[in-house]
Design a protein around this motif. Structure first.
Motif, PDB file in Angstrom:
ATOM      1  N   VAL A 121     -53.263  -7.113  -4.057  1.00 19.71           N
ATOM      2  CA  VAL A 121     -53.129  -5.985  -4.976  1.00 19.71           C
ATOM      3  C   VAL A 121     -53.323  -6.485  -6.397  1.00 19.71           C
ATOM      4  N   LEU A 122     -54.186  -5.792  -7.146  1.00 20.17           N
ATOM      5  CA  LEU A 122     -54.373  -6.069  -8.570  1.00 20.17           C
ATOM      6  C   LEU A 122     -53.856  -4.868  -9.339  1.00 20.17           C
ATOM      7  N   MET A 123     -52.824  -5.082 -10.160  1.00 19.97           N
ATOM      8  CA  MET A 123     -52.210  -3.996 -10.932  1.00 19.97           C
ATOM      9  C   MET A 123     -52.591  -4.114 -12.398  1.00 19.97           C
ATOM     10  N   SER A 124     -52.792  -2.967 -13.039  1.00 19.10           N
ATOM     11  CA  SER A 124     -53.166  -2.966 -14.450  1.00 19.10           C
ATOM     12  C   SER A 124     -52.616  -1.718 -15.122  1.00 19.10           C
ATOM     13  N   ASP A 125     -52.283  -1.844 -16.411  1.00 19.18           N
ATOM     14  CA  ASP A 125     -51.958  -0.687 -17.238  1.00 19.18           C
ATOM     15  C   ASP A 125     -53.245  -0.176 -17.883  1.00 19.18           C
ATOM     16  N   CYS A 126     -53.118   0.865 -18.698  1.00 20.75           N
ATOM     17  CA  CYS A 126     -54.291   1.465 -19.343  1.00 20.75           C
ATOM     18  C   CYS A 126     -54.397   1.147 -20.827  1.00 20.75           C
ATOM     19  N   ASN A 127     -53.520   0.312 -21.344  1.00 20.50           N
ATOM     20  CA  ASN A 127     -53.500   0.111 -22.795  1.00 20.50           C
ATOM     21  C   ASN A 127     -54.242  -1.142 -23.243  1.00 20.50           C
ATOM     22  N   ASN A 128     -54.996  -1.757 -22.332  1.00 20.24           N
ATOM     23  CA  ASN A 128     -55.802  -2.921 -22.705  1.00 20.24           C
ATOM     24  C   ASN A 128     -57.272  -2.537 -22.800  1.00 20.24           C
ATOM     25  N   ILE A 129     -57.846  -2.741 -23.974  1.00 17.51           N
ATOM     26  CA  ILE A 129     -59.285  -2.554 -24.151  1.00 17.51           C
ATOM     27  C   ILE A 129     -59.919  -3.905 -23.899  1.00 17.51           C
ATOM     28  N   MET A 130     -60.634  -4.028 -22.796  1.00 14.97           N
ATOM     29  CA  MET A 130     -61.120  -5.355 -22.439  1.00 14.97           C
ATOM     30  C   MET A 130     -62.347  -5.286 -21.543  1.00 14.97           C
ATOM     31  N   SER A 131     -63.085  -6.387 -21.562  1.00 15.47           N
ATOM     32  CA  SER A 131     -64.206  -6.581 -20.650  1.00 15.47           C
ATOM     33  C   SER A 131     -63.952  -7.897 -19.931  1.00 15.47           C
ATOM     34  N   LEU A 132     -63.507  -7.799 -18.684  1.00 18.19           N
ATOM     35  CA  LEU A 132     -63.098  -8.988 -17.938  1.00 18.19           C
ATOM     36  C   LEU A 132     -63.614  -8.911 -16.510  1.00 18.19           C
ATOM     37  N   ASP A 133     -64.239  -9.988 -16.075  1.00 27.44           N
ATOM     38  CA  ASP A 133     -64.694 -10.089 -14.698  1.00 27.44           C
ATOM     39  C   ASP A 133     -63.512 -10.543 -13.846  1.00 27.44           C
ATOM     40  N   PHE A 134     -62.936  -9.624 -13.084  1.00 30.34           N
ATOM     41  CA  PHE A 134     -61.774  -9.962 -12.282  1.00 30.34           C
ATOM     42  C   PHE A 134     -62.119 -10.944 -11.161  1.00 30.34           C
ATOM     43  N   SER A 135     -63.398 -11.100 -10.858  1.00 28.59           N
ATOM     44  CA  SER A 135     -63.775 -12.103  -9.866  1.00 28.59           C
ATOM     45  C   SER A 135     -63.324 -13.492 -10.289  1.00 28.59           C
ATOM     46  N   ASP A 136     -63.324 -13.744 -11.602  1.00 28.99           N
ATOM     47  CA  ASP A 136     -62.832 -15.028 -12.106  1.00 28.99           C
ATOM     48  C   ASP A 136     -61.328 -15.161 -11.871  1.00 28.99           C
ATOM     49  N   LYS A 199     -50.445 -11.048  -3.335  1.00 33.70           N
ATOM     50  CA  LYS A 199     -50.635 -10.489  -2.005  1.00 33.70           C
ATOM     51  C   LYS A 199     -49.803  -9.217  -1.846  1.00 33.70           C
ATOM     52  N   LYS A 200     -50.328  -8.305  -1.061  1.00 34.05           N
ATOM     53  CA  LYS A 200     -49.671  -7.004  -0.900  1.00 34.05           C
ATOM     54  C   LYS A 200     -48.278  -7.156  -0.309  1.00 34.05           C
ATOM     55  N   TYR A 201     -48.157  -8.003   0.712  1.00 37.68           N
ATOM     56  CA  TYR A 201     -46.846  -8.135   1.354  1.00 37.68           C
ATOM     57  C   TYR A 201     -45.818  -8.717   0.386  1.00 37.68           C
ATOM     58  N   LEU A 202     -46.251  -9.600  -0.515  1.00 37.01           N
ATOM     59  CA  LEU A 202     -45.338 -10.182  -1.488  1.00 37.01           C
ATOM     60  C   LEU A 202     -44.874  -9.111  -2.480  1.00 37.01           C
TER      61      LEU A 202
END
Length: 374
Positions: A121-136, A199-202
């Protein structure tokens, strides 16, 4: 790990108290930004460009404009038979504001987590203006054999983020050894962007434990406790374009920084486009006496006066003789003849009548609520 094995969760309402009137009738995620976007477009687009195909948008109240904007997720290629975009509003017989904190919101969506086949699970808020490759981020998480990875930025601490985590002790390999909440400092620090991968279970285990104890702070009761017993790593996103919206001032400053071509190119990189719902409109019309310099202007505007260092959304009208400088005018705002406007943030459908002079300052922009008439 790849994006298809990661479930995205975006929190649309958190931090909205920082923007005052801009979030009076909308979520933080649906606040307009940079002439054509909404704040939610940035985490959504970053996730999609990192091959995440299932994203849940957790919202609590005032989500009509958010629903209108994201719809079925088609602009982000999330209108799918399998996976896709899910809106996750609260449900309670007696209340529509059931979730009082992040732990409640996650616990209230355990069913959504259970029915998802993704391992992470990848969690994020909406208050970050960003360009980020989450693959990294995914790769770093695997390389470090981490239990939790938190995206951090190095800058002066945002002032109006509730329970902001700051990391004073990060090992050379990126492992977080210690964290504090809301320290009193004006120095540059490594702070959490509230973008968290595990991890989701964590996540389910940690949140269920916190919820059973009636704990309310995800940062204090989940993340800080995990630092003591789990392998929690930082992913430094400082080299990417990143800015945190924590006030009207930071919203204004981040918006105006994109008038710089270098910043705009860094945020809107060709290899990581930012998608949004488009409103079809005619091209912008310029009058014979119009003068425009160093501004971002959307389609559908009519400009007959002078515009300098501004961001104009669709449908804005600047009448003859009007002078608008260093301002942000949202959709369908009208500035009348010979009016003078400086350092203003005008929400949608505002009207500034002829001959009116209205001015803020770069360090104190004046905000007009939706539909204001002056």
């Amino acid at each position: 790990m790849n994006g298809k094995n990661v479930l995205g969760m975006i929190f649309a309402n958190i931090h909205e108290e920082a923007l005052g009137g801009l979030t009076e009738m909308r979520t933080m995620g649906s606040v307009p930004f940079c002439s054509r976007y909404r704040l939610i477009d940035f985490p959504l687009s970053n996730m999609v460009e990192s091959s995440i195909t299932k994203i849940g948008v957790v919202t609590n109240s005032n989500f009509n404009s958010l629903m209108d904007h994201v719809g079925t997720g088609k602009p982000w290629d999330l209108s799918r038979k399998k996976d896709g975009l899910y809106l996750l509003p609260p449900f309670s017989i007696n209340s529509v504001t059931m979730w009082g904190n992040r732990i409640d919101a996650i616990y209230g969506n355990m069913g959504f987590l259970d029915h998802s086949t993704q391992e992470y699970v990848l969690m994020s808020d909406c208050n970050n203006i960003m360009s980020l490759d989450f693959s990294d981020v995914f790769k770093a998480h695997e390389d470090n054999d981490a239990d939790i990875t938190i995206v951090v930025a190095k800058a002066k601490k945002p002032q109006n983020i509730t329970s902001l985590l700051v990391f004073n002790n990060i090992d050379a390999d990126g492992r977080i050894q210690d964290a504090v909440i809301d320290p009193d400092t004006d120095d540059e620090v490594y702070y959490s962007t509230n973008i968290v991968l595990m991890k989701k279970y964590l996540l389910q285990t940690l949140v269920s434990k916190a919820h059973s104890k009636n704990e309310v702070s995800f940062q204090r009761n989940v993340i800080m406790e995990a630092i003591k017993t789990k392998k929690v790593y930082a992913f430094d996103a400082t080299d990417s374009f990143i800015g945190t919206v924590d006030s009207l001032q930071s919203y204004y400053d981040l918006s105006m920084s994109l008038l710089d071509k270098g910043n705009k190119k860094k945020l809107f990189a060709k290899e990581r486009p930012i998608y949004t719902k488009e409103r079809d409109d005619m091209p912008t019309l310029f009058g014979k006496d119009a003068k425009v310099s160093n501004s971002l202007i959307a389609d559908g505007c009519e400009i007959k006066g002078r515009v300098e260092n501004c961001i104009l959304f669709k449908g804005v009208k600047i009448e003859e003789g009007a002078v608008v400088t260093d301002s942000i005018l949202m959709q369908d705002t009208v500035v009348g003849q010979n009016a003078k406007v400086n350092c203003i943030i005008a929400d949608k459908n505002c009207s500034i009548k002829s001959e009116v002079e209205l001015s803020g300052a770069p360090n104190y922009p004046v905000s007009l609520s939706k539909g204001t008439r002056i």
